[in-house]
Motif scaffolding. Structure first.
Motif, PDB file in Angstrom:
ATOM      1  N   TRP A  98       0.843  -1.187   0.000  1.00  0.00           N
ATOM      2  CA  TRP A  98       0.000   0.000   0.000  1.00  0.00           C
ATOM      3  C   TRP A  98       0.879   1.238   0.000  1.00  0.00           C
ATOM      4  CZ3 TRP A  98      -4.785  -1.315  -1.012  1.00  0.00           C
ATOM      5  CH2 TRP A  98      -5.230  -2.570  -0.642  1.00  0.00           C
ATOM      6  N   HIS A  99       0.302   2.349  -0.428  1.00  0.00           N
ATOM      7  CA  HIS A  99       1.022   3.620  -0.436  1.00  0.00           C
ATOM      8  C   HIS A  99       1.613   3.883   0.946  1.00  0.00           C
ATOM      9  CE1 HIS A  99       2.021   7.631  -1.778  1.00  0.00           C
ATOM     10  NE2 HIS A  99       1.546   8.079  -0.630  1.00  0.00           N
ATOM     11  N   GLY A 100       2.887   4.219   0.971  1.00  0.00           N
ATOM     12  CA  GLY A 100       3.545   4.518   2.228  1.00  0.00           C
ATOM     13  C   GLY A 100       4.227   3.325   2.879  1.00  0.00           C
ATOM     14  N   ASP A 101       3.979   2.106   2.381  1.00  0.00           N
ATOM     15  CA  ASP A 101       4.665   0.937   2.939  1.00  0.00           C
ATOM     16  C   ASP A 101       6.160   1.039   2.663  1.00  0.00           C
ATOM     17  OD1 ASP A 101       2.264  -0.139   3.712  1.00  0.00           O
ATOM     18  OD2 ASP A 101       2.237  -1.734   2.197  1.00  0.00           O
ATOM     19  N   VAL A 102       6.958   0.587   3.609  1.00  0.00           N
ATOM     20  CA  VAL A 102       8.402   0.525   3.424  1.00  0.00           C
ATOM     21  C   VAL A 102       8.732  -0.880   2.927  1.00  0.00           C
ATOM     22  CG1 VAL A 102      10.650   0.641   4.541  1.00  0.00           C
ATOM     23  CG2 VAL A 102       8.835   2.227   5.208  1.00  0.00           C
ATOM     24  N   LEU A 103       9.298  -0.949   1.737  1.00  0.00           N
ATOM     25  CA  LEU A 103       9.626  -2.229   1.114  1.00  0.00           C
ATOM     26  C   LEU A 103      11.131  -2.328   0.938  1.00  0.00           C
ATOM     27  CD1 LEU A 103       6.920  -2.055  -1.678  1.00  0.00           C
ATOM     28  CD2 LEU A 103       6.746  -3.254   0.503  1.00  0.00           C
ATOM     29  N   ARG A 104      11.644  -3.523   0.903  1.00  0.00           N
ATOM     30  CA  ARG A 104      13.071  -3.756   0.675  1.00  0.00           C
ATOM     31  C   ARG A 104      13.234  -4.474  -0.655  1.00  0.00           C
ATOM     32  NH1 ARG A 104      15.577  -1.129   4.409  1.00  0.00           N
ATOM     33  NH2 ARG A 104      14.859  -1.392   6.526  1.00  0.00           N
ATOM     34  N   ALA A 105      13.976  -3.842  -1.554  1.00  0.00           N
ATOM     35  CA  ALA A 105      14.244  -4.443  -2.858  1.00  0.00           C
ATOM     36  C   ALA A 105      15.613  -5.096  -2.838  1.00  0.00           C
ATOM     37  CB  ALA A 105      14.196  -3.368  -3.948  1.00  0.00           C
ATOM     38  N   ASP A 106      15.737  -6.247  -3.537  1.00  0.00           N
ATOM     39  CA  ASP A 106      17.040  -6.897  -3.597  1.00  0.00           C
ATOM     40  C   ASP A 106      17.625  -6.910  -5.007  1.00  0.00           C
ATOM     41  OD1 ASP A 106      15.308  -8.838  -4.635  1.00  0.00           O
ATOM     42  OD2 ASP A 106      16.470 -10.486  -3.794  1.00  0.00           O
ATOM     43  N   CYS A 107      16.782  -6.673  -6.026  1.00  0.00           N
ATOM     44  CA  CYS A 107      17.296  -6.613  -7.390  1.00  0.00           C
ATOM     45  C   CYS A 107      16.250  -5.921  -8.271  1.00  0.00           C
ATOM     46  CB  CYS A 107      17.637  -7.998  -7.923  1.00  0.00           C
ATOM     47  SG  CYS A 107      16.234  -9.126  -8.094  1.00  0.00           S
ATOM     48  N   ARG A 108      16.636  -5.692  -9.528  1.00  0.00           N
ATOM     49  CA  ARG A 108      15.731  -5.006 -10.446  1.00  0.00           C
ATOM     50  C   ARG A 108      15.843  -5.594 -11.845  1.00  0.00           C
ATOM     51  NH1 ARG A 108      18.854   0.420 -12.307  1.00  0.00           N
ATOM     52  NH2 ARG A 108      20.882  -0.561 -12.410  1.00  0.00           N
ATOM     53  N   ILE A 109      14.825  -5.377 -12.619  1.00  0.00           N
ATOM     54  CA  ILE A 109      14.836  -5.668 -14.051  1.00  0.00           C
ATOM     55  C   ILE A 109      14.757  -4.315 -14.730  1.00  0.00           C
ATOM     56  CG2 ILE A 109      13.560  -6.654 -15.992  1.00  0.00           C
ATOM     57  CD1 ILE A 109      12.587  -8.830 -14.091  1.00  0.00           C
ATOM     58  N   ALA A 110      15.767  -3.979 -15.505  1.00  0.00           N
ATOM     59  CA  ALA A 110      15.859  -2.645 -16.085  1.00  0.00           C
ATOM     60  C   ALA A 110      15.043  -2.482 -17.359  1.00  0.00           C
ATOM     61  CB  ALA A 110      17.314  -2.285 -16.352  1.00  0.00           C
ATOM     62  N   ASN A 111      14.737  -3.561 -18.055  1.00  0.00           N
ATOM     63  CA  ASN A 111      14.024  -3.457 -19.332  1.00  0.00           C
ATOM     64  C   ASN A 111      12.939  -4.521 -19.412  1.00  0.00           C
ATOM     65  OD1 ASN A 111      13.387  -2.468 -21.819  1.00  0.00           O
ATOM     66  ND2 ASN A 111      15.014  -3.546 -22.893  1.00  0.00           N
ATOM     67  N   GLY A 112      11.969  -4.413 -18.505  1.00  0.00           N
ATOM     68  CA  GLY A 112      10.866  -5.367 -18.477  1.00  0.00           C
ATOM     69  C   GLY A 112       9.682  -4.861 -19.276  1.00  0.00           C
ATOM     70  N   VAL A 113       8.520  -5.388 -18.985  1.00  0.00           N
ATOM     71  CA  VAL A 113       7.281  -4.962 -19.626  1.00  0.00           C
ATOM     72  C   VAL A 113       6.981  -3.531 -19.202  1.00  0.00           C
ATOM     73  CG1 VAL A 113       4.798  -5.379 -19.760  1.00  0.00           C
ATOM     74  CG2 VAL A 113       6.386  -7.307 -19.691  1.00  0.00           C
ATOM     75  N   THR A 114       6.696  -2.661 -20.154  1.00  0.00           N
ATOM     76  CA  THR A 114       6.377  -1.267 -19.849  1.00  0.00           C
ATOM     77  C   THR A 114       4.941  -1.169 -19.344  1.00  0.00           C
ATOM     78  OG1 THR A 114       7.909  -0.466 -21.521  1.00  0.00           O
ATOM     79  CG2 THR A 114       6.199   1.061 -20.803  1.00  0.00           C
ATOM     80  N   VAL A 115       4.762  -0.475 -18.234  1.00  0.00           N
ATOM     81  CA  VAL A 115       3.426  -0.207 -17.707  1.00  0.00           C
ATOM     82  C   VAL A 115       3.204   1.300 -17.667  1.00  0.00           C
ATOM     83  CG1 VAL A 115       3.240  -2.319 -16.353  1.00  0.00           C
ATOM     84  CG2 VAL A 115       4.238  -0.305 -15.313  1.00  0.00           C
ATOM     85  N   THR A 116       1.943   1.694 -17.763  1.00  0.00           N
ATOM     86  CA  THR A 116       1.548   3.099 -17.725  1.00  0.00           C
ATOM     87  C   THR A 116       0.606   3.295 -16.553  1.00  0.00           C
ATOM     88  OG1 THR A 116       1.715   3.208 -20.132  1.00  0.00           O
ATOM     89  CG2 THR A 116       0.477   4.964 -19.053  1.00  0.00           C
ATOM     90  N   ASP A 117       0.856   4.333 -15.747  1.00  0.00           N
ATOM     91  CA  ASP A 117      -0.025   4.597 -14.615  1.00  0.00           C
ATOM     92  C   ASP A 117      -1.191   5.491 -15.027  1.00  0.00           C
ATOM     93  OD1 ASP A 117       0.954   7.207 -14.688  1.00  0.00           O
ATOM     94  OD2 ASP A 117       1.874   7.138 -12.697  1.00  0.00           O
ATOM     95  N   GLU A 118      -2.053   5.782 -14.081  1.00  0.00           N
ATOM     96  CA  GLU A 118      -3.266   6.557 -14.362  1.00  0.00           C
ATOM     97  C   GLU A 118      -2.975   7.996 -14.766  1.00  0.00           C
ATOM     98  OE1 GLU A 118      -2.092   6.598 -10.176  1.00  0.00           O
ATOM     99  OE2 GLU A 118      -2.644   4.922 -11.446  1.00  0.00           O
TER     100      GLU A 118
END
Length: 65
Positions: A5-25
């Motif tokens: 949810w908005h404001g949650d603190v999440l921990r990321a361990d890796c990323r995909i730099a060129n994945g599926v493109t998404v568009t927000d509202e």
């Protein structure tokens, strides 16, 4: 499957730099995805949902295939 949810603190361990493109509202786009954990559950969060200053400064390694 986890849920964040908005404001949650999440921990990321890796990323995909060129994945599926998404568009927000608001019309923003991102093809970067972050693998995060929340309450012991793994999930993928699109870069468009991460603060832009954090995306630009990300030094996370690429996720393994």
């Amino acid at each position: 499957m986890g849920r964040a949810w908005h404001g949650d603190v999440l921990r990321a361990d890796c990323r995909i730099a060129n994945g599926v493109t998404v568009t927000d509202e608001a019309g923003g786009h991102s093809s970067m995805w972050f693998r995060v954990t929340e309450d012991g559950k793994w999930m993928w969060v699109p870069g468009i949902r991460i603060r832009q200053d954090q995306v630009r400064c990300s030094t996370l390694p690429n996720c393994p295939d």
